[in-house]
Design an enzyme around this catalytic site. Structure first.
Site, short mmCIF file in Angstrom:
data_model
loop_
_atom_site.label_atom_id
_atom_site.label_comp_id
_atom_site.label_asym_id
_atom_site.label_seq_id
_atom_site.Cartn_x
_atom_site.Cartn_y
_atom_site.Cartn_z
N PHE A 111 0.84 -1.20 0.00
CA PHE A 111 0.00 0.00 0.00
C PHE A 111 0.87 1.24 0.00
O PHE A 111 1.63 1.47 0.93
CB PHE A 111 -0.95 -0.01 1.21
CG PHE A 111 -2.05 -1.01 1.05
CD1 PHE A 111 -1.81 -2.37 1.20
CD2 PHE A 111 -3.32 -0.60 0.69
CE1 PHE A 111 -2.81 -3.30 1.00
CE2 PHE A 111 -4.35 -1.52 0.49
CZ PHE A 111 -4.09 -2.87 0.63
N ALA A 112 0.75 2.01 -1.09
CA ALA A 112 1.56 3.23 -1.22
C ALA A 112 0.60 4.40 -1.35
O ALA A 112 0.45 4.99 -2.42
CB ALA A 112 2.48 3.11 -2.42
N GLY A 124 -0.85 8.17 -0.41
CA GLY A 124 -0.32 9.47 -0.02
C GLY A 124 1.18 9.51 -0.19
O GLY A 124 1.73 8.96 -1.14
N LYS A 125 1.84 10.11 0.79
CA LYS A 125 3.29 10.29 0.67
C LYS A 125 4.07 8.98 0.78
O LYS A 125 5.26 8.94 0.49
CB LYS A 125 3.77 11.27 1.74
CG LYS A 125 3.31 12.70 1.48
CD LYS A 125 3.86 13.64 2.52
CE LYS A 125 3.28 15.05 2.33
NZ LYS A 125 3.40 15.84 3.57
N TYR A 126 3.40 7.92 1.22
CA TYR A 126 4.10 6.62 1.31
C TYR A 126 4.60 6.15 -0.06
O TYR A 126 5.42 5.25 -0.14
CB TYR A 126 3.18 5.56 1.94
CG TYR A 126 3.19 5.60 3.45
CD1 TYR A 126 2.46 6.56 4.14
CD2 TYR A 126 3.95 4.69 4.18
CE1 TYR A 126 2.47 6.61 5.53
CE2 TYR A 126 3.97 4.74 5.57
CZ TYR A 126 3.23 5.69 6.23
OH TYR A 126 3.26 5.73 7.61
N ASP A 167 7.04 0.91 3.45
CA ASP A 167 8.13 1.74 3.98
C ASP A 167 9.25 0.86 4.54
O ASP A 167 9.69 1.01 5.67
CB ASP A 167 7.61 2.71 5.05
CG ASP A 167 6.76 2.03 6.10
OD1 ASP A 167 6.36 0.88 5.89
OD2 ASP A 167 6.50 2.65 7.15
N HIS A 212 7.46 -9.57 15.67
CA HIS A 212 7.82 -8.14 15.72
C HIS A 212 9.20 -7.98 16.38
O HIS A 212 9.46 -8.58 17.42
CB HIS A 212 6.77 -7.40 16.54
CG HIS A 212 6.81 -5.91 16.36
ND1 HIS A 212 7.87 -5.15 16.79
CD2 HIS A 212 5.93 -5.07 15.79
CE1 HIS A 212 7.63 -3.88 16.49
NE2 HIS A 212 6.46 -3.80 15.89
N GLY A 264 10.49 -5.57 17.92
CA GLY A 264 10.55 -4.71 19.09
C GLY A 264 10.24 -5.39 20.41
O GLY A 264 10.52 -4.82 21.47
N GLU A 321 -2.97 -4.13 13.31
CA GLU A 321 -1.98 -5.00 13.96
C GLU A 321 -2.56 -5.66 15.21
O GLU A 321 -2.26 -6.82 15.50
CB GLU A 321 -0.72 -4.19 14.31
CG GLU A 321 0.41 -5.03 14.87
CD GLU A 321 1.72 -4.25 14.97
OE1 GLU A 321 2.50 -4.29 14.01
OE2 GLU A 321 1.93 -3.59 16.01
#
Ligand SMILES: *[C@@H]1O[C@H](CO)[C@@H](O)[C@H](O)[C@H]1NC(C)=O
Length: 366
Positions: A133-134, A136-138, A225, A245, A247, A315
């Site tokens: 998914f791109a 907008g600014k992505y 991204d 994930h 993190g 998520e």
């Protein structure tokens, strides 16, 4: 007389059977794209084609898909067989866990043989769809994503990238190898990134319905991204595939950022849940991902009706789903690292990683 009479009836019958046999032979001898596929439909009689009205879709558990992994080139002389090092059942990686408590593999560097796996899957002529998914600014991340995918993602396999964007004119020209292609699908722009994220599931569901059943075996849904740094290939294939994930994988599960309010359909209670999975990468066979997408969408919309938005939107719903419906293959954090994070010693390679970005520059709202 009697014999002649029989013959005159028997001749057309014999001709008819010969014709039928010829037809059957013709079909069997065709290089059929269906028979060369790995997958036997998970639900031969009753695939859900729309959301069930009377129950939460997660109640429907697809079963019965078959992964038939065959040694390649058996018909050739022994000298021509692929030679690979002997697998061991006592020596292997000891610094990481390579299997879940429900016996799904956890894929780490050093737990698989890429050459062997590729030669098993190559003759199956599998097709892999990718959604990205791109919006907008992505769109600014797309070029890097596509270029690095050419270098590392299922190299040598059929890959079809579906780019969802509201800026089709800004989709970059990236040279793709034979057997690889890109399709742009137009989506409306949105003022809130949370909304874009929520609509992803609906768009994935639609894509599977309208396109993929005809031409794909597997689907991966990846964040734009990010970019590839090392091989992501056949070792990642499975029924339902989730990525750990980066993190939280060393944390106690009480620290996982699951949705903790029981009013939400993404709720995971204290002391429950397995791992914390990424919303930015998941996949599997079409029917599994279809069920995941329709369930998460259903639950998201239920939440919206009740005026609640889960802590990490899609998520959070994905994490609840993966707790109930255990993934059949789990990819280690090698498969979605974050560029700003230093590499931990157990991470021998980084295959795919989220790029460093300033949210304020790219999201329509923060
Ligand atoms: C995680 O934290 C809980 C509560 O603090 C504790 O009871 C549990 O033993 C911890 N689990 C691990 C694996 O350390």
């Amino acid at each position: 007389m009697q014999i002649n009479a029989m013959n005159s009836k028997a001749v057309p019958a014999i001709l008819l059977s010969l014709l039928l046999m010829a037809i059957v032979y013709y079909y069997l001898s065709q290089p059929s794209s269906v028979s060369s596929r790995v997958i036997v439909s998970p639900c031969p009689t009753s695939c859900p084609t729309s959301e069930p009205k009377d129950r939460v879709p997660a109640d429907v558990i697809p079963t019965g898909y078959v992964f038939h992994l065959e040694t390649p080139d058996q018909s050739l002389a022994v000298t021509a067989h692929l030679k690979y090092s002997q697998p061991s059942i006592v020596k292997g990686r000891t610094d990481v866990v390579a299997v879940t408590p429900w016996l799904a593999p956890i894929v780490w560097e050093g737990t698989f043989n890429p050459v062997l796996l590729d030669s098993i899957y190559k003759p199956k002529k599998i097709s892999i769809a990718v959604t990205v998914f791109a919006v907008g600014k992505y769109i600014m991340f797309l070029k890097n994503f596509l270029e690095t995918a050419e270098q590392h993602f299922f190299v040598g396999f059929n890959v079809h990238v579906y780019v969802f964007t509201d800026r089709p004119k800004e989709v970059p020209e990236v040279k793709m190898a034979d057997g690889r292609q890109l399709t742009v699908r137009l989506v409306p722009s949105s003022k809130r990134w949370q909304e874009i994220s929520a609509r992803r599931m609906e768009l994935i569901q639609k894509l599977i319905d309208e396109q993929l059943r005809k031409n794909s075996d597997y689907i991966f849904c990846l964040d734009v991204d990010s970019k590839f740094h090392d091989r992501w290939g056949t070792e990642s294939l499975g029924g339902l595939v989730a990525v750990i994930h980066p993190g939280y994988y060393l944390d106690n599960r009480s620290k996982f950022p699951y949705e903790r309010r029981s009013a939400s359909k993404a709720y995971v209670a204290d002391g429950e849940g397995d791992f914390y999975y990424c919303g930015g990468a998941f996949g599997g066979i079409l029917e599994e991902v279809y069920l995941l997408a329709s369930t998460c969408r259903f639950n998201f919309e239920e939440d919206a009706k009740n005026g609640i938005e889960a802590a990490w939107q899609e998520e959070s719903h994905l994490n609840r789903y993966m707790w109930i419906n255990k993934p059949s293959k789990v990819l280690s954090p090698e498969y979605l690292w974050q560029d700003f994070k230093a590499r931990n010693p157990e991470v021998k390679t980084i295959r795919f990683s989220g790029v460093i970005k300033n949210y304020a520059d790219i999201r329509p709202n923060v």
